[in-house]
Design a protein around this motif. Structure first.
Motif, PDB file in Angstrom:
ATOM      1  N   GLY A 117       7.684  12.190  -7.300  1.00 49.68           N
ATOM      2  CA  GLY A 117       8.607  11.092  -7.452  1.00 49.68           C
ATOM      3  C   GLY A 117       8.693  10.065  -6.337  1.00 49.68           C
ATOM      4  O   GLY A 117       9.486   9.146  -6.433  1.00 49.68           O
ATOM      5  N   TYR A 118       7.925  10.220  -5.269  1.00 51.32           N
ATOM      6  CA  TYR A 118       7.937   9.195  -4.233  1.00 51.32           C
ATOM      7  C   TYR A 118       6.686   9.283  -3.380  1.00 51.32           C
ATOM      8  O   TYR A 118       5.964  10.266  -3.406  1.00 51.32           O
ATOM      9  N   SER A 119       6.442   8.206  -2.637  1.00 45.76           N
ATOM     10  CA  SER A 119       5.345   8.151  -1.682  1.00 45.76           C
ATOM     11  C   SER A 119       5.919   8.404  -0.296  1.00 45.76           C
ATOM     12  O   SER A 119       7.007   7.938   0.025  1.00 45.76           O
ATOM     13  N   PRO A 126       6.389   2.500 -12.507  1.00 45.63           N
ATOM     14  CA  PRO A 126       5.237   3.332 -12.898  1.00 45.63           C
ATOM     15  C   PRO A 126       4.910   4.383 -11.839  1.00 45.63           C
ATOM     16  O   PRO A 126       5.136   4.171 -10.638  1.00 45.63           O
ATOM     17  N   ALA A 127       4.368   5.497 -12.272  1.00 44.27           N
ATOM     18  CA  ALA A 127       4.073   6.618 -11.375  1.00 44.27           C
ATOM     19  C   ALA A 127       3.109   6.244 -10.260  1.00 44.27           C
ATOM     20  O   ALA A 127       3.146   6.848  -9.186  1.00 44.27           O
ATOM     21  N   VAL A 173       0.864  -1.186   0.000  1.00 40.72           N
ATOM     22  CA  VAL A 173       0.000   0.000   0.000  1.00 40.72           C
ATOM     23  C   VAL A 173       0.897   1.232   0.000  1.00 40.72           C
ATOM     24  O   VAL A 173       1.849   1.322   0.784  1.00 40.72           O
ATOM     25  N   ARG A 174       0.588   2.168  -0.891  1.00 41.02           N
ATOM     26  CA  ARG A 174       1.362   3.408  -0.994  1.00 41.02           C
ATOM     27  C   ARG A 174       0.457   4.593  -0.723  1.00 41.02           C
ATOM     28  O   ARG A 174      -0.620   4.688  -1.297  1.00 41.02           O
ATOM     29  N   VAL A 175       0.914   5.495   0.134  1.00 43.75           N
ATOM     30  CA  VAL A 175       0.188   6.732   0.408  1.00 43.75           C
ATOM     31  C   VAL A 175       1.097   7.863  -0.054  1.00 43.75           C
ATOM     32  O   VAL A 175       2.119   8.141   0.581  1.00 43.75           O
ATOM     33  N   ARG A 176       0.739   8.467  -1.183  1.00 44.83           N
ATOM     34  CA  ARG A 176       1.603   9.521  -1.740  1.00 44.83           C
ATOM     35  C   ARG A 176       1.781  10.668  -0.760  1.00 44.83           C
ATOM     36  O   ARG A 176       2.880  11.170  -0.582  1.00 44.83           O
ATOM     37  N   ALA A 177       0.682  11.085  -0.111  1.00 46.21           N
ATOM     38  CA  ALA A 177       0.760  12.191   0.842  1.00 46.21           C
ATOM     39  C   ALA A 177      -0.311  12.002   1.917  1.00 46.21           C
ATOM     40  O   ALA A 177      -1.486  12.205   1.653  1.00 46.21           O
ATOM     41  N   SER A 202      11.315   7.092  -0.499  1.00 46.25           N
ATOM     42  CA  SER A 202      12.716   7.210  -0.891  1.00 46.25           C
ATOM     43  C   SER A 202      13.439   8.275  -0.095  1.00 46.25           C
ATOM     44  O   SER A 202      12.818   9.166   0.486  1.00 46.25           O
ATOM     45  N   THR A 203      14.747   8.138  -0.092  1.00 50.80           N
ATOM     46  CA  THR A 203      15.637   9.111   0.526  1.00 50.80           C
ATOM     47  C   THR A 203      16.800   9.319  -0.430  1.00 50.80           C
ATOM     48  O   THR A 203      17.325   8.345  -0.982  1.00 50.80           O
ATOM     49  N   ALA A 204      17.189  10.566  -0.639  1.00 51.33           N
ATOM     50  CA  ALA A 204      18.335  10.871  -1.502  1.00 51.33           C
ATOM     51  C   ALA A 204      19.315  11.734  -0.718  1.00 51.33           C
ATOM     52  O   ALA A 204      18.920  12.732  -0.118  1.00 51.33           O
ATOM     53  N   VAL A 205      20.569  11.325  -0.731  1.00 48.23           N
ATOM     54  CA  VAL A 205      21.604  12.089  -0.045  1.00 48.23           C
ATOM     55  C   VAL A 205      22.834  12.213  -0.933  1.00 48.23           C
ATOM     56  O   VAL A 205      23.134  11.323  -1.727  1.00 48.23           O
TER      57      VAL A 205
END
Length: 135
Positions: free
Chosen positions: A18-20, A100-101, A5-9, A107-110
């Protein structure tokens, strides 16, 4: 209910491109070690080319997921480590080609000072949840 299950916001949190923000699932947890732009012979793919390296990284992730009976649809979290935050557009393009969108993981980007070898521009690790009935 789907196994992921993904909750975008969530309520009160701004939607991010670009991420949930929140992802959960039921099943076997699969951890994929950080992947770099290394081919099957252990050679660097795309020296100095963030787009070529990002494509190879996501191909390596795909292969590692397949070994666990998983696909990018099962990924719940991606962690990106880049030596230059300016490489994120290339990483995002490779991610968008693979995921897919409507299936975006958390996600985390560093930005990091360096990876294990100066030729590598990025490393990406993944976490997935695979249904128990899938090998």
């Amino acid at each position: 209910m789907p196994h992921v299950v993904r909750v975008r916001a969530p309520e009160g949190v701004a939607q991010a491109p670009g991420y949930s923000h929140t992802v959960w699932g039921t099943g076997r947890i699969v951890a994929i070690a950080g992947q770099v732009a290394m081919d099957e012979q252990g050679q660097l793919v795309g020296p100095g080319d963030p787009a070529a390296q990002a494509r190879q990284v996501f191909e390596n992730l795909r292969r590692c997921l397949a070994a666990a009976g998983a696909t990018f649809a099962d990924v719940i979290k991606l962690n990106y480590y880049v030596v230059d935050i300016g490489h994120l557009p290339a990483v995002r393009a490779a991610r968008d080609a693979a995921i897919p969108a409507d299936q975006l993981p958390a996600s985390t980007a560093v930005q990091v000072v360096a990876l294990f070898d100066p030729g590598y521009l990025m490393e990406v690790e993944a976490w997935a949840v695979v249904p128990e009935d899938r090998a």
